[in-house]
Design a protein around this motif. Structure first.
Motif, PDB file in Angstrom:
ATOM      1  N   TYR A   1      -4.790  -2.943  -6.130  1.00 34.47           N
ATOM      2  CA  TYR A   1      -4.832  -1.876  -5.139  1.00 34.47           C
ATOM      3  C   TYR A   1      -5.578  -0.688  -5.723  1.00 34.47           C
ATOM      4  CZ  TYR A   1      -1.650  -4.588  -2.326  1.00 34.47           C
ATOM      5  OH  TYR A   1      -1.109  -5.597  -1.569  1.00 34.47           O
TER       6      TYR A   1
ATOM      7  N   GLU B   1      -7.433   6.308   1.642  1.00 35.12           N
ATOM      8  CA  GLU B   1      -6.372   5.314   1.758  1.00 35.12           C
ATOM      9  C   GLU B   1      -6.298   4.495   0.479  1.00 35.12           C
ATOM     10  OE1 GLU B   1      -6.906   2.051   4.423  1.00 35.12           O
ATOM     11  OE2 GLU B   1      -9.002   1.732   3.871  1.00 35.12           O
ATOM     12  N   VAL B   2      -5.231   3.706   0.381  1.00 35.48           N
ATOM     13  CA  VAL B   2      -5.107   2.716  -0.686  1.00 35.48           C
ATOM     14  C   VAL B   2      -5.516   1.368  -0.095  1.00 35.48           C
ATOM     15  CG1 VAL B   2      -3.542   1.488  -2.224  1.00 35.48           C
ATOM     16  CG2 VAL B   2      -3.322   3.962  -1.927  1.00 35.48           C
TER      17      VAL B   2
ATOM     18  N   GLU C   1       0.428   4.022  -3.001  1.00 35.38           N
ATOM     19  CA  GLU C   1      -0.040   5.347  -2.608  1.00 35.38           C
ATOM     20  C   GLU C   1       0.723   6.433  -3.368  1.00 35.38           C
ATOM     21  OE1 GLU C   1      -1.178   7.727   1.511  1.00 35.38           O
ATOM     22  OE2 GLU C   1       0.032   5.898   1.574  1.00 35.38           O
TER      23      GLU C   1
ATOM     24  N   THR D   1       0.822  -1.216   0.000  1.00 32.73           N
ATOM     25  CA  THR D   1       0.000   0.000   0.000  1.00 32.73           C
ATOM     26  C   THR D   1       0.853   1.262   0.000  1.00 32.73           C
ATOM     27  OG1 THR D   1      -0.176  -0.223   2.409  1.00 32.73           O
ATOM     28  CG2 THR D   1      -2.000  -1.059   1.090  1.00 32.73           C
TER      29      THR D   1
ATOM     30  N   HIS E   1      -6.860   3.338  -5.011  1.00 31.86           N
ATOM     31  CA  HIS E   1      -6.748   4.570  -4.226  1.00 31.86           C
ATOM     32  C   HIS E   1      -8.159   5.082  -3.980  1.00 31.86           C
ATOM     33  CE1 HIS E   1      -5.407   8.230  -2.504  1.00 31.86           C
ATOM     34  NE2 HIS E   1      -4.182   8.189  -2.995  1.00 31.86           N
TER      35      HIS E   1
END
Length: 403
Positions: free
Chosen positions: A312, A318-319, A281, A277, A314
């Motif tokens: 993942y 948060e991611v 990010e 993460t 975004h």
């Protein structure tokens, strides 16, 4: 009672420690970002090495299905859709209570958007008290408390599939493909779809847990309702571990021969303990997803057609790691539906999917609920003619204090 004076003395140096950790993390991120660009140019070669030496690797490394630096914008959710979610809680068994039993409570949520229909918000409790429920797992060396947690995972999956049946029948009356005909739907669970705890179980015990879960997922597949596992604050490094194939100083990544027993000290582990993460990010803008990855967890060899993929996303705040079975990842329409409705849920929930938050609220068993459960149980035992009912002296003493 917590002694705050002693605690304050121990926390004096924590500020400096965290500052040093943040500085080191920035350097690891810069290194990982550079390595990712280098690995992008070698991606086909690295994938071949990964597949060839998979059984000799000393770490779990996911396989990228798209270019490593992929970043795609997620489309907006359609105004008419349905969201299903389940979550579970329990009352654990205790020899100090009036009876040795346990309870599993599964919260159910169905939210309809743009359809002028009432939501479903409730829970399904189930009490387990028979000998086969309490002691059968001991033949495999599994404690009753652990087995209760595994049974809760099964219940969450089964109830979720039952909600899918309800939605499909309500939309068309008979056709299970309703969610694909103008009314998209999504089924969500909190946490990973990869049940790591199954790896250490004997085959018979594992089959009793995994088989009903996979059967429930097959029901969702037949209904064309994509299944999503949502991981907030994910701690996995499975995607970044792919870069270790690039940093390996050997021509073949044979960990068992060249680095036996090494984990953190291996020469390829140059950016540990960085998490996926943290990297994405930097690479993703809000509303974008990363490349698709195929997990390499060994337990997934037992998942048949439900091998787990992930990416993942975004979410703005948060991611998050978003997981789905292979039949979702390999269907562009289902994948787009899963990601767009997940993003919409996070936006509606101000940073966390509202359906999962509500499912948790429906499932959670609070202290007052626990007390009422055992009060009802005590009434039934008295009606059955049982005598000398009560908690152990230890439990009764802990509930009071002379201080």
């Amino acid at each position: 009672m917590l002694d705050l004076v002693q605690l304050a003395r121990q926390l004096q140096d924590i500020g400096q420690h965290l500052t040093n950790e943040a500085t080191a993390a920035r350097k690891r991120l810069e290194l990982a970002q550079r390595l990712l660009q280098e690995a992008r140019d070698r991606q086909p070669e690295l994938v071949d090495l990964q597949n060839q030496w998979r059984d000799r690797l000393g770490f779990a490394s996911a396989e990228p299905i798209e270019p490593l630096d992929t970043s795609r914008q997620i489309v907006a959710a359609p105004p008419i859709h349905t969201v299903l979610a389940t979550d579970g809680s329990q009352i654990a068994p205790s020899h100090h209570e009036i009876a040795y039993c346990y309870l599993i409570n599964v919260g159910r949520v169905v939210l309809h958007y743009g359809q002028n229909r009432h939501p479903l918000l409730d829970s399904l409790p189930e009490v387990f008290y028979r000998a086969e429920d309490l002691y059968s797992a001991r033949q495999w060396g599994i404690r009753t408390e652990e087995w209760m947690g595994y049974r809760r995972t099964v219940s969450e999956a089964v109830v979720l599939a039952e909600l899918g049946d309800l939605v499909s029948k309500a939309q068309t009356g008979s056709s299970p493909a309703a969610s694909r005909i103008g009314h998209p739907a999504i089924a969500m669970v909190d946490g990973s779809l990869i049940h790591w705890f199954l790896e250490g179980l004997p085959n018979e015990a594992r089959d009793r847990i995994l088989s009903p879960i996979l059967a429930a997922w097959s029901q969702l597949q037949a209904q064309h309702i994509p299944l999503v596992g949502y991981l907030s604050a994910a701690r996995s490094g499975e995607a970044l571990n792919f870069l270790r194939l690039h940093t390996c100083p050997r021509p073949q990544p044979d960990c068992q021969t060249h680095c036996p027993g090494q984990t953190d000290g291996a020469p390829c582990q140059v950016f540990a303990p960085l998490r996926d993460t943290a990297m994405w990010e930097l690479l993703l803008e809000p509303g974008q997803r990363s490349a698709l990855w195929r997990s390499s967890a060994k337990i997934l060899d037992c998942y048949e057609a439900h091998h787990v993929y992930f990416c993942y996303v975004h979410m703005g705040a948060e991611v998050a790691r978003v997981e789905f079975p292979a039949w979702v990842a390999e269907d562009a329409d289902l994948l787009n539906t899963a990601l767009s409705l997940t993003m919409a849920q996070v936006q509606k929930g101000y940073g966390y999917p509202v359906a999962l938050a509500e499912a948790h609220n429906q499932a959670v068993v609070r202290g007052g609920d626990r007390a009422r459960f055992f009060a009802l149980l005590e009434q039934q035992m008295i009606r059955a003619g049982l005598r000398n009912i009560g908690t152990s002296y230890k439990e009764a003493r802990k509930r009071g204090s002379i201080a």
